[in-house]
Design an enzyme around this catalytic site. Structure first.
Site, mmCIF file in Angstrom:
data_model
loop_
_atom_site.group_PDB
_atom_site.id
_atom_site.type_symbol
_atom_site.label_atom_id
_atom_site.label_comp_id
_atom_site.label_asym_id
_atom_site.label_seq_id
_atom_site.Cartn_x
_atom_site.Cartn_y
_atom_site.Cartn_z
ATOM 1 C CG ASP A 1 7.401 42.709 56.191
ATOM 2 O OD1 ASP A 1 6.311 43.528 56.218
ATOM 3 O OD2 ASP A 1 7.466 41.582 55.649
ATOM 4 C CG ASP B 1 8.467 38.713 51.767
ATOM 5 O OD1 ASP B 1 8.434 39.734 51.197
ATOM 6 O OD2 ASP B 1 7.315 38.548 52.341
ATOM 7 C CG ASP C 1 8.147 43.793 52.179
ATOM 8 O OD1 ASP C 1 7.309 44.548 52.253
ATOM 9 O OD2 ASP C 1 8.489 42.760 52.818
#
Length: 628
Positions: free
Chosen positions: A328, A521, A525
């Site tokens: 990400d 994080d 997610d």
């Protein structure tokens, strides 16, 4: 050294001294037998007792049974032959206990790393009651209580700093010694050590739900999730031990019977029974049964000391096979600290456009919303904002002072049917519409983490074939970040659900024996972290979603920790495979030599205890993690 280890060391030294002394005692017959029995019982009484208990409980085939049968058989054989040579039996038991002591010491050493982590558990909390401090058990502190953390004390419970400035030592959580500044309004998590000023903290969680409790629970339960290698060794031992017992029984009786009945030769019972006893000593699977779980345990302990929390040895094994790493972007490769660095407008003033954007985004906790509010610089009056509507992945619409305001990306403008002007600046573009008319846009840029580029390079050096970045950001911004960092593939302008689809597509492209890791994080997610072969949450101090969803939790936000985690896992698995090949290889060779009469009891001792000590010492290497 624990008390039990000290007692065992005394027993080993006493038995060894008596065994040496017996060489100078001219005793014969039953007196010699009784004198040799003393060091044998000093060193082996617990093994004999465990073997008897195992037989009573129906768990016959273990290493204690093998040692008991082999040594008692050797003593009985010496008595029968009237040779008086009891040294081999005592030596077998003595060296077996030496091996057990080494194994106990190694486990203690690896546990010490986890014990260091356990030191973050606070003993008390200073609760402020009627102007005075009272030390209470952290479990008794309720949410919303006011606690005082004095210099040198551990932060007992998660909370928010109400008063005081200080620096915090987070090394027990992150593995890094760099202190962090803390000031009023900052979140503070349990497990940190307050280094300088006095802090007044309002608790936001109960102790059982605090960061320190979750981390300790995670590490304590890591050993319950076994890897395929550990499962293989457990199953192997359950089949292997009975098999070698029956093989030894066959070796003791079948050849003498064949010699006596078929060939008409002397049976030679003593020779074959001695070979069978030697076969039993050689066959003891201690090296495998002890060193393989110990290798994983040491790997998890070494990783936790470096700020990498692995939820189980099965995840350690999966991590070692990772060849694709999917990131990400925001908060992982970039700092997630967005700054307004450009305002392009039509007929509205800069400050007014920024005011509309900040008020429209006032209900959101997204980093972009925070940057808009920070750039506005004034206190947000939420009473001025009504009818806030968030459109996932697009932006928000709201009424600000009765004026229709829309703030979002290209998709939001398309959704509302409002023509917009493109921008050549690199960054996140927040388009603004007021009363249905395009009013301009605000340029926001994220900051790439200082060591992100080096982290990607280190992953390639660690054997990762492909790096992928997923982001909801604009294509131009995403492509620029990917180019700067050396990312192989980038997918931009994704909604949260699109990230899961992309990971599923990448999983289908993966070769069968390779694994895919997703790094995020841990807050927004969670679905992708769970869907990947292995989910890695980084910078996850205090993040419930990270600790719950991820398989590996990196307690620092440094992306270099990802390469470190993979390196730790590969080192650990390398040690495991070394021990498996070494232990099984030496065993098979010595078993063959014992069966044909070349190997005696002394070689059997090396095949059992020597191999175990070498395997255990090799396993300890998993504790030591080099800094990148």
């Amino acid at each position: 050294m624990r008390k039990k280890q000290k007692i065992m060391l005394v027993r080993i030294l006493a038995a060894a001294a008596l065994l040496i002394a017996m060489n100078f005692v001219p005793a014969q017959g039953w007196i010699r037998f009784v004198l040799y029995l003393i060091p044998y019982l000093i060193i082996g009484y617990d093994i004999l007792w465990k073997a008897i208990k195992g037989i009573k409980n129906g768990q016959v085939f273990d290493e204690c049974f093998l040692m008991a049968v082999a040594t008692v058989g050797a003593i009985a054989l010496a008595l029968y032959e009237k040779s008086g040579d009891y040294k081999e039996a005592i030596a077998v038991m003595l060296f077996y206990q030496v091996g057990e002591w080494f194994q106990s010491y190694a486990v203690g050493k690896s546990r010490r790393n986890i014990s260091d982590l356990m030191d973050i558990r606070p003993d008390y909390a200073n609760v402020e009651l009627d102007g005075r401090l009272e030390k209470v058990d952290p479990d008794e502190v309720e949410i919303g209580s006011m606690i005082i953390v004095q210099p040198g004390e551990k932060v007992p419970i998660d909370g928010v700093i109400v008063e005081g400035d200080s620096t915090l030592n987070t090394s027990a959580l992150t593995g890094e010694s760099l202190p962090r500044d803390a000031k009023p309004g900052d979140d503070i998590i349990s497990g940190c050590i307050n280094m300088t000023g006095v802090l007044r903290v309002r608790t936001t969680r109960e102790f059982g739900e605090s960061t320190v409790s979750r981390i300790l629970d995670l590490v304590e339960n890591a050993s319950s999730r076994k890897s395929k290698s550990e499962d293989f060794i457990s199953k192997f031992a359950r089949v292997y031990t009975p098999a070698v017992c029956y093989a030894a029984l066959a070796l003791a009786f079948l050849p003498p019977l064949v010699r006596m009945i078929v060939l008409g030769l002397p049976a030679g019972w003593e020779t074959w029974i001695y070979r069978a006893l030697t076969f039993l000593v050689i066959s003891c699977p201690c090296a495998l049964v002890i060193s393989i779980p110990l290798s994983f345990f040491a790997g998890i302990g070494g990783a936790s000391n470096a700020g990498v929390l692995v939820k189980g040895s099965n995840y350690l094994e999966t991590l070692s096979k990772t060849r694709t790493v999917v990131f990400d972007k925001t908060g992982t490769l970039t700092q997630g600290v967005f700054e307004v660095n450009g305002i392009h407008h039509n007929e509205i003033e800069d400050q007014k456009l920024l005011e509309y954007a900040a008020l429209a985004e006032s209900a959101s906790s997204h980093p972009i919303s925070k940057s808009l509010k920070k750039a506005y610089g004034k206190e947000i009056d939420r009473t001025r904002v009504t009818d806030i509507r968030e459109i996932s992945g697009n932006g928000v619409t709201a009424l600000v002072d009765g004026v229709e305001v829309a703030a979002g990306n290209d998709k939001l403008m398309d959704h509302l049917g409002i023509p917009y002007r493109s921008c050549h600046s690199v960054g996140t573009i927040i388009h603004m519409a007021v009363n249905g008319q395009y009013a301009g846009h605000i340029v926001i840029s994220d900051i790439v983490k200082p060591r992100a580029k080096e982290a990607v390079r280190m992953l390639k050096r660690a054997g990762v074939r492909k790096t992928v970045m997923l982001t909801g950001d604009a294509k131009k911004v995403a492509d620029q970040v990917a180019k700067d960092l050396g990312i192989d593939t980038v997918y931009s302008e994704l909604l949260p659900a699109d990230k899961v689809e992309k990971v599923e597509a990448l999983l289908k492209e993966q070769p069968e024996k390779e694994q895919l890791a997703f790094v995020g994080d841990g807050i927004n997610d969670a679905p992708v972290l769970r869907r990947a072969d292995i989910g890695i949450a980084m910078g996850a101090m205090g993040s419930d979603a990270a600790i719950e969803a991820a398989d590996v939790v990196l307690m620092d936000d440094d992306p270099m920790q990802i390469a470190k985690a993979i390196r730790i896992s590969r080192k650990c698995l390398g040690i495991v495979y070394q021990n498996i090949v070494f232990a099984i290889g030496i065993k098979l060779i010595c078993l063959f030599l014992g069966a044909i009469g070349i190997a005696n009891m002394w070689l059997a001792i090396f095949a059992d205890v020597g191999v175990m000590i070498l395997a255990v010492l090799n396993a300890i290497r998993a504790l030591f993690v080099k800094k990148l």
